[in-house]
Design an enzyme around this catalytic site. Structure first.
Site, PDB file in Angstrom:
ATOM      1  N   ARG A 264       1.380  -1.702   7.255  1.00 47.08           N
ATOM      2  CA  ARG A 264       1.796  -0.406   6.717  1.00 47.08           C
ATOM      3  C   ARG A 264       2.792   0.325   7.615  1.00 47.08           C
ATOM      4  O   ARG A 264       3.292   1.381   7.250  1.00 47.08           O
ATOM      5  CB  ARG A 264       0.559   0.463   6.457  1.00 47.08           C
TER       6      ARG A 264
ATOM      7  N   ASP B 216      -1.122   8.487   4.157  1.00 46.32           N
ATOM      8  CA  ASP B 216      -1.493   7.877   5.442  1.00 46.32           C
ATOM      9  C   ASP B 216      -0.380   7.922   6.475  1.00 46.32           C
ATOM     10  O   ASP B 216      -0.623   7.680   7.654  1.00 46.32           O
ATOM     11  CB  ASP B 216      -1.932   6.422   5.212  1.00 46.32           C
TER      12      ASP B 216
ATOM     13  N   HIS C 200     -11.676   5.766   4.980  1.00 41.65           N
ATOM     14  CA  HIS C 200     -11.070   6.945   5.621  1.00 41.65           C
ATOM     15  C   HIS C 200     -12.023   8.150   5.575  1.00 41.65           C
ATOM     16  O   HIS C 200     -12.791   8.296   4.611  1.00 41.65           O
ATOM     17  CB  HIS C 200      -9.782   7.337   4.897  1.00 41.65           C
TER      18      HIS C 200
ATOM     19  N   CYS D 272      -4.762  10.319  -1.295  1.00 41.13           N
ATOM     20  CA  CYS D 272      -3.891   9.287  -0.704  1.00 41.13           C
ATOM     21  C   CYS D 272      -2.505   9.269  -1.322  1.00 41.13           C
ATOM     22  O   CYS D 272      -1.551   8.823  -0.693  1.00 41.13           O
ATOM     23  CB  CYS D 272      -4.493   7.897  -0.902  1.00 41.13           C
TER      24      CYS D 272
ATOM     25  N   ARG E  25      -8.827   2.502  11.427  1.00 40.21           N
ATOM     26  CA  ARG E  25      -7.415   2.872  11.294  1.00 40.21           C
ATOM     27  C   ARG E  25      -6.967   3.987  12.243  1.00 40.21           C
ATOM     28  O   ARG E  25      -5.766   4.257  12.336  1.00 40.21           O
ATOM     29  CB  ARG E  25      -7.133   3.323   9.862  1.00 40.21           C
TER      30      ARG E  25
ATOM     31  N   ASP F 187       0.808  -1.231   0.000  1.00 40.06           N
ATOM     32  CA  ASP F 187       0.000   0.000   0.000  1.00 40.06           C
ATOM     33  C   ASP F 187       0.836   1.275   0.000  1.00 40.06           C
ATOM     34  O   ASP F 187       0.296   2.367   0.196  1.00 40.06           O
ATOM     35  CB  ASP F 187      -0.901   0.013   1.242  1.00 40.06           C
TER      36      ASP F 187
HETATM   37  N1  GLY Z   1      -5.504  -0.180   0.570  1.00 41.00           N
HETATM   38  C1  GLY Z   1      -5.404   1.056   1.240  1.00 41.00           C
HETATM   39  C2  GLY Z   1      -5.293   0.856   2.688  1.00 41.00           C
HETATM   40  O1  GLY Z   1      -5.944  -0.031   3.177  1.00 41.00           O
HETATM   41  O2  GLY Z   1      -4.603   1.527   3.403  1.00 41.00           O
END
Ligand code: GLY
Length: 255
Positions: free
Chosen positions: A85, A66, A160, A247, A130, A60
Site C-alpha cells: 500500500r 489509511d 484497524h 476507510c 499496521r 486496496d
Molecule cells: N484490505 C484492506 C487493507 O488490508 O488495508
C-alpha cells in the site's frame, strides 16, 4: 465547506490485503455501485467530493483513509503497514497539497489512518499489525504544537482501531467492547454496538449525521433512538476486502 477525497475501486480489488477475513469473491460492479452511492450521500451532506482515479496497481487504494491523517492545521502522510500500500501515497499527497501543509511518518514508524481516531483535540492510535508505537510517537511530535494529545490504544478482533470504535460526537463514541476496552477513552461516553453486530462500530460522522453500514440495522436503531440522525449506507461488498465506511474517504473542512 467540506471536502471528501475518495478514489474509484481498483480493478485489482480481488487481490486486496486480508488479515482476519477469509478471501471471498468481490463483485466489482456491486462494489463500484455501492461506492458511488456512498459518494452520493457525502455530496447530499454537503461534501465536495474530489474523486481520484482508480489505481489498477494498488488493490486496496479505494481505502484512502489509511494514507493520511487530515487535521484542521496539517495533513500527516502515513507510512502504511502493508508494503503493497505504500505506493498509494503519491496520489494522495498530490490531492492534499492544495489543502494542507504536509508532514510525513518516517521509518521505522508504520501507520494506517484506520488506526487513528481523532476526537476534537484527542488522537487515539491503535497499535496493530499496521501501526506501531514509533509512529504514534512521531505523530505526537508533529501535532503537539497544534494542541493535540496522542494516546496509544490496544485492541483485538479487527484489523484497524476504527473497526472497534468511532466517534459519533466530540463527547461520545460508538464502541464494540469485545474488541476495545472503554477504559481507554475516559474522557468520552460510549454507546455499545448491538451485540449481534460486532462490526457495526465503524460510522462516518458528517455534521449531525452519522452514516452506518446498512448491514447493521439494530445498531442504527440504537443511534436513532438516542437522537442521532443515523443513515444507512450499503457497504457489504467492500467489507469483503476488510474495508469499512470510514476507510473510503478523507473528510475535512476547507475555507
Ligand atoms: N484490505 C484492506 C487493507 O488490508 O488495508
Amino acid at each position: 465547506m467540506r471536502v471528501a477525497i475518495t478514489r474509484g475501486v481498483s480493478p485489482a480489488i480481488g487481490a486486496c490485503e486480508l488479515t482476519l477475513l477469509e478471501r471471498e469473491a468481490i463483485d466489482i460492479d456491486n462494489a463500484r455501485a455501492q461506492h458511488s452511492l456512498y459518494e452520493g450521500i457525502l455530496e447530499e451532506l454537503g461534501c465536495r467530493v474530489e474523486h481520484l482515479d482508480e489505481e489498477p496497481g494498488f488493490p486496496d487504494s479505494v481505502f484512502v483513509e489509511d494514507i493520511a491523517v487530515v487535521l484542521d492545521e496539517i495533513a500527516v502522510i502515513t507510512r502504511p503497514g502493508a508494503l503493497s500500500r505504500r505506493g498509494e501515497r503519491a496520489s494522495i499527497e498530490r490531492a492534499l497539497v492544495p489543502h494542507r501543509p504536509l508532514k510525513h511518518i518516517q521509518a521505522p514508524g508504520i501507520l494506517d489512518g484506520g488506526d487513528v481516531m481523532v476526537v476534537a483535540k484527542s488522537i487515539y492510535v491503535g497499535l496493530s499489525t499496521r501501526s506501531n508505537a514509533e509512529a504514534a510517537r512521531q505523530l505526537g511530535g508533529l501535532v503537539a504544537s497544534h494542541g493535540y494529545r496522542v494516546m496509544k490504544v490496544g485492541f483485538s478482533g479487527c484489523l484497524h482501531l476504527k473497526s472497534a470504535v468511532t466517534a459519533v460526537s466530540d463527547d461520545t463514541l460508538l464502541i464494540n467492547p469485545e474488541w476495545v476496552d472503554a477504559s481507554a477513552f475516559p474522557e468520552h461516553s460510549c454507546i455499545h454496538v448491538d451485540p449481534a453486530e460486532p462490526r457495526a462500530a465503524n460510522v462516518v460522522r458528517i455534521g449531525n449525521a452519522v452514516l452506518f453500514a446498512a448491514e447493521f440495522p439494530q445498531t442504527g436503531e440504537r443511534l436513532s433512538a438516542l437522537g442521532y440522525d443515523a443513515r444507512p449506507v450499503e457497504a457489504s461488498e467492500l467489507a469483503k476486502a476488510e474495508g469499512a465506511l470510514t476507510c473510503c474517504s478523507l473528510i475535512f473542512e476547507v475555507p
